[in-house]
Design a protein around this motif. Structure first.
Motif, PDB file in Angstrom:
ATOM      1  N   ILE A  82       0.830  -1.208   0.000  1.00 20.45           N
ATOM      2  CA  ILE A  82       0.000   0.000   0.000  1.00 20.45           C
ATOM      3  C   ILE A  82       0.861   1.253   0.000  1.00 20.45           C
ATOM      4  CG2 ILE A  82      -1.675   1.345   1.330  1.00 20.45           C
ATOM      5  CD1 ILE A  82      -2.881  -1.351   2.266  1.00 20.45           C
ATOM      6  N   ARG A  83       1.781   1.359   0.939  1.00 20.77           N
ATOM      7  CA  ARG A  83       2.609   2.574   1.023  1.00 20.77           C
ATOM      8  C   ARG A  83       3.481   2.771  -0.207  1.00 20.77           C
ATOM      9  NH1 ARG A  83       4.991   3.325   7.052  1.00 20.77           N
ATOM     10  NH2 ARG A  83       6.792   2.626   5.907  1.00 20.77           N
ATOM     11  N   LEU A  86       1.373   4.220  -2.996  1.00 23.00           N
ATOM     12  CA  LEU A  86       1.028   5.632  -2.801  1.00 23.00           C
ATOM     13  C   LEU A  86       2.260   6.528  -2.953  1.00 23.00           C
ATOM     14  CD1 LEU A  86      -1.530   5.327   0.115  1.00 23.00           C
ATOM     15  CD2 LEU A  86      -2.000   6.015  -2.246  1.00 23.00           C
ATOM     16  N   LEU A 130      -4.387  10.130   3.430  1.00 27.16           N
ATOM     17  CA  LEU A 130      -3.061   9.512   3.384  1.00 27.16           C
ATOM     18  C   LEU A 130      -2.566   9.165   4.786  1.00 27.16           C
ATOM     19  CD1 LEU A 130      -1.256  11.656   0.645  1.00 27.16           C
ATOM     20  CD2 LEU A 130      -2.212   9.350   0.408  1.00 27.16           C
ATOM     21  N   ILE A 133      -4.465   6.044   5.988  1.00 28.73           N
ATOM     22  CA  ILE A 133      -3.947   4.863   5.300  1.00 28.73           C
ATOM     23  C   ILE A 133      -2.560   4.513   5.829  1.00 28.73           C
ATOM     24  CG2 ILE A 133      -3.190   3.953   3.064  1.00 28.73           C
ATOM     25  CD1 ILE A 133      -5.437   5.713   1.796  1.00 28.73           C
ATOM     26  N   ASN A 134      -1.743   5.532   6.066  1.00 29.24           N
ATOM     27  CA  ASN A 134      -0.387   5.311   6.572  1.00 29.24           C
ATOM     28  C   ASN A 134      -0.406   4.692   7.972  1.00 29.24           C
ATOM     29  OD1 ASN A 134       2.459   5.416   6.512  1.00 29.24           O
ATOM     30  ND2 ASN A 134       2.424   7.324   7.675  1.00 29.24           N
ATOM     31  N   ARG A 164      -9.296   2.211  -0.490  1.00 30.99           N
ATOM     32  CA  ARG A 164      -9.053   3.635  -0.212  1.00 30.99           C
ATOM     33  C   ARG A 164      -7.783   4.110  -0.913  1.00 30.99           C
ATOM     34  NH1 ARG A 164     -10.113   4.306   6.200  1.00 30.99           N
ATOM     35  NH2 ARG A 164      -9.527   6.462   5.733  1.00 30.99           N
ATOM     36  N   ALA A 165      -6.728   3.314  -0.854  1.00 33.45           N
ATOM     37  CA  ALA A 165      -5.470   3.707  -1.476  1.00 33.45           C
ATOM     38  C   ALA A 165      -5.610   3.800  -2.998  1.00 33.45           C
ATOM     39  CB  ALA A 165      -4.364   2.714  -1.103  1.00 33.45           C
TER      40      ALA A 165
END
Length: 174
Positions: A82-83, A86, A130, A133-134, A164-165
């Protein structure tokens, strides 16, 4: 006619394949790699050059999309993607404005602290998302959680954050 090209540089081979495909039917091109087999012999095997050449961003994006589509891969690998996905998105959206050595939280802080005329101000509308999510994804990374390997991945929660991401990337907003 037949042409066989051997090379060590897969990126060169992919570009060559793409050039050849402009004038050729895809079924006329076969891409193979050498693989080790028993008794130290070699054999040929198919290769997906696009997957082999994809960047970390595109690999992460592909993993998240495959997970959304229900194609099971490792939930932990998806959570850890995920990270980077993004981060890759933000690097591509704002080329040259975000240092590659920053942690994701530092990137968000950089965006939050941006002032006109810095283009990063155009991402300030997504920093709350963000950050959320993070907070979720950070628990699966050793740079923010030394016990990352022991965190259980709950698939319904993971799917929510993957959605979401990906939505941030597709919409550029929340």
């Amino acid at each position: 006619m037949q042409l066989i090209v051997l090379a060590h540089d897969i990126h060169f081979l992919r570009h060559l394949r793409n050039d050849v495909l402009r004038d050729t039917h895809p079924n006329d091109v076969k891409c193979l790699k050498l693989k080790a087999v028993t008794n130290r012999y070699s054999s040929f095997d198919d290769i997906d050059m696009d997957n082999e050449c994809e960047s970390a961003y595109f690999k992460s994006h592909r993993l998240l999309e495959e997970y959304r589509a229900g194609n099971a891969t490792s939930s932990m690998e998806v959570a850890r993607s995920i990270r980077p996905m993004l981060e890759g998105y933000l690097h591509r959206r704002f080329p040259g404005l975000i240092n590659g050595g920053l942690l994701f939280g530092q990137v968000i802080e950089l965006i939050n602290n941006a002032v006109t005329p810095c283009p990063l101000i155009f991402a300030q509308n997504i920093t709350h998302e963000l950050n959320e999510i993070n907070r979720y994804a950070g628990q699966y990374h050793h740079d923010t959680n030394p016990a990352a390997d022991q965190v259980e991945v709950v698939d319904s929660e993971l799917l929510s954050f993957v959605d979401r991401a990906v939505n941030v990337v597709h919409a550029g907003a929340v």
